[in-house]
Design a protein around this motif. Sequence first.
Motif, short mmCIF file in Angstrom:
data_model
loop_
_atom_site.label_atom_id
_atom_site.label_comp_id
_atom_site.label_asym_id
_atom_site.label_seq_id
_atom_site.Cartn_x
_atom_site.Cartn_y
_atom_site.Cartn_z
N ILE A 80 -14.85 6.74 50.02
CA ILE A 80 -13.86 5.98 50.78
C ILE A 80 -13.99 4.48 50.47
O ILE A 80 -15.10 3.95 50.37
CB ILE A 80 -14.01 6.25 52.30
N GLY A 81 -12.86 3.82 50.26
CA GLY A 81 -12.87 2.40 49.92
C GLY A 81 -13.01 2.14 48.43
O GLY A 81 -13.01 0.98 48.01
N HIS A 114 -9.64 5.86 43.63
CA HIS A 114 -8.34 6.35 44.06
C HIS A 114 -8.35 6.91 45.48
O HIS A 114 -7.35 7.50 45.91
CB HIS A 114 -7.83 7.41 43.08
N SER A 115 -9.45 6.75 46.18
CA SER A 115 -9.46 7.10 47.61
C SER A 115 -8.88 5.95 48.42
O SER A 115 -8.60 4.87 47.90
CB SER A 115 -10.89 7.42 48.05
N THR A 116 -8.71 6.18 49.72
CA THR A 116 -8.11 5.16 50.59
C THR A 116 -8.96 3.90 50.61
O THR A 116 -10.19 3.97 50.79
CB THR A 116 -7.96 5.70 52.02
N HIS A 117 -8.31 2.76 50.45
CA HIS A 117 -8.99 1.47 50.53
C HIS A 117 -8.77 0.86 51.92
O HIS A 117 -7.73 1.07 52.55
CB HIS A 117 -8.48 0.53 49.44
N ALA A 132 -20.64 11.50 56.56
CA ALA A 132 -19.55 12.26 57.17
C ALA A 132 -18.51 12.63 56.11
O ALA A 132 -17.97 13.75 56.12
CB ALA A 132 -18.89 11.44 58.28
N GLU A 133 -18.24 11.73 55.19
CA GLU A 133 -17.28 12.02 54.13
C GLU A 133 -17.80 13.13 53.22
O GLU A 133 -17.04 14.04 52.84
CB GLU A 133 -17.01 10.77 53.30
#
Length: 311
Positions: A78-79, A82-85, A103-104
């Motif tokens: 995450i961040g 291509h994952s959510t920033h 958790a991810e």
Amino acid sequence: MSSLKATLTRELDIPFDAPGADKPCLTHVKVFGELTAGGKTPLVALHGGPGVSMDYILSLSDLSLPPFSIPVVFYDQIGNGHSTHLPEKRGDASFWTDALFLAELDNVLKYLNIQDDYALWGSSWGGMLAARHALSQPKGLKKLVLASAPSSIARWLASANALRRTLPPDVQAALDAGEESRGYGSKEYQAAMDVFFSSFGCRLKPLPEEVKESGRWVGRDDTVWMTMNGPSEFVNTGTLNEWSIIGELHAITTPTLVTNGAYDEAQDDVVRPFVDEIPGATWVKFENSAHMAHFEERERYMQVIGEFLLK
């Protein structure tokens, strides 16, 4: 220059309810090989940084090919990539924590339905994360590979600064000047950092395109890197500055392989606690590699990892 050989089997975005994100998030995943084929335990590969992307570890997709035919899962944390920033979370120390990324990882394992049978490989920060995950003794974790991973940030910084003192005097002077003026983005400082990276990060010339692409992601969005690490490789001002797992590693019961390179930023003192404290851990050092033996000694690296995973 692309160095990949394996064929991408599946690419998807997994919904992730990131605690405190206040918006829907997605984890971008790539799978090489069939997760349910041949009875092989899938390998989940965790990239480093924190703040880069999965690109520089995609060489591990070689393991999905014969003779090993091990399915391999990669994802951009995450961040990153291509994952959510989440640039609005820049500087939020309460958000960018081990707990978020653990958790991810759990979410990815459950979504792919491999939580009862998987192996973990973690590079650098990814190895720190993998070791934290293994501390909880998850029943599904069958093998653990810690690749050039810091056992503590204090040891990592000591190693980096010792290696820095071996660089040519003009390069050291450029680093000193940039840090004194806080001119981390200056052309001179970045050129000096390139010399450091080409000596102790990845010694291949030219650099594989996948390695370059991972580095570009920090330039596109440095939220995670700046919040967790900081502007310099040599002084950690971020949320990881006091990170250490030394003294806890005896709780890891998973068969563990530790790797590093002779020219690695993660010198022997950085990884040694993993070997000393994890019961039965083995250690393989790659004599012609820096921080990326999975590219620098690619064929031998895959042989070592594949044999470990299948034995």
